[in-house]
Scaffold this motif. Sequence first.
Motif, PDB file in Angstrom:
ATOM      1  N   UNK A   9      17.388  21.113   2.298  1.00 17.76           N
ATOM      2  CA  UNK A   9      16.345  22.141   2.409  1.00 17.76           C
ATOM      3  C   UNK A   9      17.002  23.447   2.833  1.00 17.76           C
ATOM      4  N   UNK A  10      16.341  24.543   2.433  1.00 22.98           N
ATOM      5  CA  UNK A  10      16.808  25.841   2.905  1.00 22.98           C
ATOM      6  C   UNK A  10      15.628  26.545   3.552  1.00 22.98           C
ATOM      7  N   UNK A  11      15.839  26.986   4.754  1.00 20.86           N
ATOM      8  CA  UNK A  11      14.756  27.662   5.465  1.00 20.86           C
ATOM      9  C   UNK A  11      15.203  29.048   5.880  1.00 20.86           C
ATOM     10  N   UNK A  12      14.281  30.039   5.691  1.00 19.74           N
ATOM     11  CA  UNK A  12      14.540  31.398   6.181  1.00 19.74           C
ATOM     12  C   UNK A  12      14.395  31.396   7.690  1.00 19.74           C
ATOM     13  N   UNK A  13      14.880  32.463   8.310  1.00 19.27           N
ATOM     14  CA  UNK A  13      14.753  32.566   9.762  1.00 19.27           C
ATOM     15  C   UNK A  13      13.281  32.482  10.150  1.00 19.27           C
ATOM     16  N   UNK A  14      12.973  31.600  11.081  1.00 17.44           N
ATOM     17  CA  UNK A  14      11.612  31.486  11.576  1.00 17.44           C
ATOM     18  C   UNK A  14      10.655  30.782  10.640  1.00 17.44           C
ATOM     19  N   UNK A  15      11.141  30.325   9.500  1.00 22.70           N
ATOM     20  CA  UNK A  15      10.249  29.704   8.528  1.00 22.70           C
ATOM     21  C   UNK A  15       9.807  28.316   8.985  1.00 22.70           C
ATOM     22  N   UNK A  16       8.593  27.979   8.659  1.00 22.88           N
ATOM     23  CA  UNK A  16       8.081  26.654   8.950  1.00 22.88           C
ATOM     24  C   UNK A  16       7.635  26.020   7.648  1.00 22.88           C
ATOM     25  N   UNK A  17       8.003  24.771   7.462  1.00 22.78           N
ATOM     26  CA  UNK A  17       7.747  24.132   6.186  1.00 22.78           C
ATOM     27  C   UNK A  17       7.205  22.735   6.434  1.00 22.78           C
ATOM     28  N   UNK A  18       6.109  22.425   5.756  1.00 24.22           N
ATOM     29  CA  UNK A  18       5.599  21.066   5.873  1.00 24.22           C
ATOM     30  C   UNK A  18       5.883  20.321   4.590  1.00 24.22           C
ATOM     31  N   UNK A  19       6.470  19.138   4.715  1.00 32.16           N
ATOM     32  CA  UNK A  19       6.826  18.381   3.527  1.00 32.16           C
ATOM     33  C   UNK A  19       6.266  16.962   3.612  1.00 32.16           C
ATOM     34  N   UNK A  20       5.851  16.445   2.479  1.00 31.74           N
ATOM     35  CA  UNK A  20       5.303  15.083   2.476  1.00 31.74           C
ATOM     36  C   UNK A  20       6.397  14.036   2.269  1.00 31.74           C
ATOM     37  N   UNK A  21       6.108  12.840   2.685  1.00 32.40           N
ATOM     38  CA  UNK A  21       6.987  11.713   2.387  1.00 32.40           C
ATOM     39  C   UNK A  21       6.058  10.583   1.992  1.00 32.40           C
ATOM     40  N   UNK A  22       6.193  10.153   0.743  1.00 32.58           N
ATOM     41  CA  UNK A  22       5.313   9.096   0.273  1.00 32.58           C
ATOM     42  C   UNK A  22       6.129   7.827   0.106  1.00 32.58           C
ATOM     43  N   UNK A  23       5.638   6.774   0.682  1.00 35.01           N
ATOM     44  CA  UNK A  23       6.416   5.528   0.619  1.00 35.01           C
ATOM     45  C   UNK A  23       5.505   4.331   0.402  1.00 35.01           C
ATOM     46  N   UNK A  24       6.148   3.242   0.053  1.00 33.48           N
ATOM     47  CA  UNK A  24       5.428   1.997  -0.138  1.00 33.48           C
ATOM     48  C   UNK A  24       6.326   0.868   0.337  1.00 33.48           C
ATOM     49  N   UNK A  25       5.786   0.005   1.148  1.00 36.56           N
ATOM     50  CA  UNK A  25       6.526  -1.201   1.516  1.00 36.56           C
ATOM     51  C   UNK A  25       6.137  -2.271   0.520  1.00 36.56           C
ATOM     52  N   UNK A  26       7.118  -2.909  -0.100  1.00 41.76           N
ATOM     53  CA  UNK A  26       6.742  -3.874  -1.123  1.00 41.76           C
ATOM     54  C   UNK A  26       6.088  -5.081  -0.462  1.00 41.76           C
ATOM     55  N   UNK A  27       5.224  -5.747  -1.236  1.00 41.94           N
ATOM     56  CA  UNK A  27       4.420  -6.815  -0.641  1.00 41.94           C
ATOM     57  C   UNK A  27       5.261  -8.049  -0.327  1.00 41.94           C
ATOM     58  N   UNK A  28       6.512  -8.069  -0.821  1.00 39.69           N
ATOM     59  CA  UNK A  28       7.354  -9.220  -0.483  1.00 39.69           C
ATOM     60  C   UNK A  28       8.175  -8.967   0.783  1.00 39.69           C
ATOM     61  N   UNK A  75       0.856  -1.189   0.000  1.00 37.79           N
ATOM     62  CA  UNK A  75       0.000   0.000   0.000  1.00 37.79           C
ATOM     63  C   UNK A  75       0.896   1.245   0.000  1.00 37.79           C
ATOM     64  N   UNK A  76       0.588   2.206  -0.852  1.00 36.38           N
ATOM     65  CA  UNK A  76       1.341   3.458  -0.832  1.00 36.38           C
ATOM     66  C   UNK A  76       0.727   4.380   0.212  1.00 36.38           C
ATOM     67  N   UNK A  77       1.567   5.129   0.895  1.00 41.77           N
ATOM     68  CA  UNK A  77       1.079   5.908   2.020  1.00 41.77           C
ATOM     69  C   UNK A  77       1.828   7.223   2.089  1.00 41.77           C
ATOM     70  N   UNK A  78       1.128   8.266   2.501  1.00 38.82           N
ATOM     71  CA  UNK A  78       1.819   9.541   2.611  1.00 38.82           C
ATOM     72  C   UNK A  78       1.790  10.038   4.052  1.00 38.82           C
ATOM     73  N   UNK A  79       2.951  10.452   4.548  1.00 37.28           N
ATOM     74  CA  UNK A  79       3.013  11.053   5.878  1.00 37.28           C
ATOM     75  C   UNK A  79       3.639  12.432   5.723  1.00 37.28           C
ATOM     76  N   UNK A  80       3.454  13.272   6.753  1.00 40.04           N
ATOM     77  CA  UNK A  80       3.942  14.637   6.628  1.00 40.04           C
ATOM     78  C   UNK A  80       4.922  14.974   7.750  1.00 40.04           C
ATOM     79  N   UNK A  81       5.874  15.761   7.404  1.00 39.81           N
ATOM     80  CA  UNK A  81       6.892  16.196   8.357  1.00 39.81           C
ATOM     81  C   UNK A  81       6.924  17.721   8.370  1.00 39.81           C
ATOM     82  N   UNK A  82       7.197  18.291   9.547  1.00 44.61           N
ATOM     83  CA  UNK A  82       7.306  19.748   9.638  1.00 44.61           C
ATOM     84  C   UNK A  82       8.740  20.136   9.963  1.00 44.61           C
ATOM     85  N   UNK A  83       9.260  21.064   9.200  1.00 44.54           N
ATOM     86  CA  UNK A  83      10.592  21.629   9.454  1.00 44.54           C
ATOM     87  C   UNK A  83      10.397  23.031  10.014  1.00 44.54           C
TER      88      UNK A  83
END
Lengths: 372, 546, 187, 57
Positions: free
Chosen positions: C133-152, C89-97
Amino acid sequence: MRKMLVLAALMASVTGLSRAARAAGWNMPVGVTEVSRDVYGLHMVIFWICVIIGVIVFGIMFYSLFRYRRSKGAQAAHFHEHTTVEVFWTAIPLLILVAMAIPATATLKDMYDASEAELDVMVTGHQWRWHYHYMGEDITFFSNLDTPREQIDGTAEKGENYLLEVDQPLVLPVGRKVRLLMTSSDVIHSWWVPDLAVKKDAVPGFVNEAWTRIDEPGIYRGQCAELCGKDHAFMPVVVQAMEQEAFDTWLAERKQEAAAAASGVDREWKLEELVERGEKVYGSICASCHQADGQGTPPTFPALAGNQAMMDDLDWHIDVVVNGVSGSAMAAFSGTLNPVDLAAVITYERNAWGNETGDVVQPAEIQALIDP
Amino acid sequence: MAPNLPPKAPLEHSQSVAGSPAAHEEEHHYRSGPLRWLLTTNHKEIGTLYLIFSLSMFLIGGVMALVVRLELFQPGLQMVQPEFFNQMTTMHGLIMVFGAVMPAFVGLANWMVPLQIGAPDMALPRLNNFSFWLLPIAFTLLLATLLMPGGGPNFGWTFYAPLSTTYAPPSTTFFIFALHMAGISSILGAINIIATILNLRAPGMRLMDMTLFVWTWLITAFLLIAVMPVLAGVITMMLLDINFGTSFFNAAGGGDPVLFQHLFWFFGHPEVYIMILPAFGIVSVIVPTFARKRLFGYASMVYATASIAILSFLVWAHHMFAVGLPLVAELFFMYTTMLIAVPTGVKVFNWITTLFRGSITFETPMLFALAFIVLFTIGGFSGLMLAIAPADFQYHDTYFVVAHFHYVLVPGAVFSIMAAVYYWLPKWTGHYPDERIGRWHFWLSVIGVNLLFFPMHFAGLAGMPRRIPDYALQFADFNMASSIGGFLFGFSQLLFVWVIVKCVRGGAKAPAKAWEGASDLEWTLPSPAPLHTFETPPDLRGFKFH
Amino acid sequence: MTPVQRTVTKTLIALLMMVGFTIALVPLYDVFCQITGLNGKSASQPRAVVSGEVDESRYVTVQFITRTGSGLPWRLEALNRQVRVHPGQAYEVRFAFVNHGKTASRGRAVPSVSPSEASLHLRKVTCFCFQEQRLEAGEKLELPMMFQLSSDLPEGIHTVTLAYTLYPVAEGPVANNKSTSMQGGDA
Amino acid sequence: MWEVVKSVLSAFFGVQREQRRRRDFEQGKPGTFIVVGIVLAMLMVIVVMAIAIMAAG
């Protein structure tokens, strides 16, 4: 029948001997987990195999040395080859090794199966203390050496658990499979508790895993096993195993304590309060490198006492403590100390050992910095 | 027994020596004083230089070990601080491995390989001089790092990154240069030995006629050629990481600290055999001499040596069982490591069968060789225990490992070197070494070495990690015993120095064949061996080899 | 050429080959790691989702751990600390920088997978760890990470832990060399 | 060829008969032995690797 008796007597004396050796602390501990008992078993089997081979080989050798002395008129024989014998003594060790490899493989597979753990603990090695994070419970703390400096320097009598005692042990429940995730924030460390037969390197940037299921409540002591710099000898591992109920109580208490410790972020702190608290934090976290008197050990660990650059630039000082310095032993403490402790230790450093800046860093300022 | 001298002088033999050694040896023939030693191209003089250098390094490294043992005599910090303690353990290891054991074997090879194969000199005499003189420079530089700000190397002789890169003292760059020089010296020495053995054997001597000392050195030289570049590569990467901002071993830049360990042990494990194979050769020469019986299973011995050399490339990760290797890798390296025990066992069995039904006498060289067999085998046993990966999790990085490798290296490699020195001193000096002092040296060393290293097994099993300046109270008795043994062993080495000095100055005159049961080619030469030997090659047709 | 010179030449060639081999070992190690999953290194390039069978008969718990190395005033937070997925199953999770520093800075999250065997079966479709990644001072960034565990994915694996450690990327040309030219696979 | 393989295999275990050795050294070419040695060493690696993979299951 007589042979059997002799054999039984031999076996009994042998097991008695190994038990005595263990009791006297001359042998590997049997430990308190299934894995550690398996490992102990393997250790003893291979040990006795070596002893038997040794007795035979050295027996023949010393017999020859005694029997074929020239002073007793021995004449040298002329043989120098015997294929059958050679094949024989190649094949026998090979078979012994194969026999040994089978149980070793089984135990190793068992050690590698960390699945279905009921509790995850993240173990992070720092120069020179361990940090534990109970994942999912949001409990984190450092575990520092608790042996007083005077005992190490020999001015006080050494306690029973000299160098193997910490301020806060890793507390684990008995009978539950615990997965330990190992990593490091600086150099390679190695987390080792002999009674659990767990030794795994903590490698910076990578996560290793190990697991244990402790059978008996008790306190189990170990040490960092990988040379990690100056105070490698002074970062023990102590695990306290307790019954599930006691563990749950401990967990609840820990959470309250953590909440209490972190409280007061919003209120205004006085200089004396911060200095008092900061001195404790400094003593357990910072003093191992920067020394209790703030003199450090340059060039690796700079002096803080009389450090003009630090006193002149408050923002920089805060930045170094909170975020660490890349490529040096100075770790980032924003993830491991709460804002009150951070503010306290910074204030302490700015007002101790003749650093009379009078600066007061409020926990709220740090809080704002970490979590804008 | 003796070769038919004078030989029938096949000319191609002396011509095959690069640049005709006779010609350029003349130029320094008349030189005297220190310059003669600085510029010598004679294999015997260079061999002597190597041996003297190695002995001085052995003593310096030994003093460092005594500092370590002194601090560990009691729990608590008494003599030195942890920073200095770490520098002592590191320097002790580096000096003993690269400064004492390896140069001693090269020195013995310089002296004895040409004499045992009937060659007039090493194949590349000037290179020989260069490769020796690199060593004193390298080790002066290495020792000088102790005086630099921040101190010398303090990260253990295995210098694991990132402790040896990001967190290392500023002197690390000099440590890398010193190691580079020592490495180049070893490579050049190895090239020279290969060229000598393959080309300068006297006519009539086939490969399978060579003594085992020559054989084991030939195989060792190939090992050196194979792994020294790996060491050079890994320290160069360290240099780049430290000074040029690369990230081979730094996780922050996308590197991997574990890569360092793979590279290091890919060099390091064959290195272990580099330090023990020539010892096998020496023992295989000495035991038949004093048992007055041919070596049992000569061919097997040669094959076992080659086998060990090949297997040594396939076992490196057994030093890294706790680093978090995948299960398959752990199993693979456990199996290969267990396999390597087989040819090693074959060697021990062969020596013992050589003793069986011999006619044995116990002169000092024989005593050391016999102690080698027993104590090296004990080191082999603990090695076998360490091969069992699940148990290794308990042994790894404890004093059990320290006991293991010291058993293999001290009563192993070092005893074999001492045996060789006692064995060949009559050939080198023309005098027998003093048998009485020799025996005192032997017995004090054997007692000292066991008292020093045997308790370390117990300390390790009881849970004492290695490389610590201070320890918990339950390890105190073991450490006290070890320290007493250490001082006994250390100070009895002064007897060794005394025997050598005494032997050089005089003593009972030795005949050409100094030991009754000796049969190799060097014993056909007068004692002491003249500066130039086998200038016309001996004709070995009809010579009875080993 | 005399026989000695011939031998020396051959030995030198062998020596040079070993030097070449040593240099080749670094990239070989990275390749080897990615093939075998040694050390929990995961692929440094995005991979496409394989639409195959989703193994609905079992669940795998995927945990996310975030850590900050020293010298970077950032915080990385996994917004989904733990998810349960079916293999395949492909799945997306989010991370905040978050950059809580006073200046802009650059950082990179270095991933590690445990148990290391699982990294072979982990397919990252999109991940912030592929680039800095490059972040400005005080910047907040949310980024996705999409992954899949293979069925084997091997039966024995019930939990997969993905750790990200934030490291600073120094400004300037040296830093660029650091992350691109010197290292083949940057895990 | 089979003889060479047999010689090399026995060499791996460090057992060799004097007769066979003499014949190998007199008749065989070193090149063949080295090549066969390398091939067999690789084969051994593969076999041990296969056993390890099987054991790891």
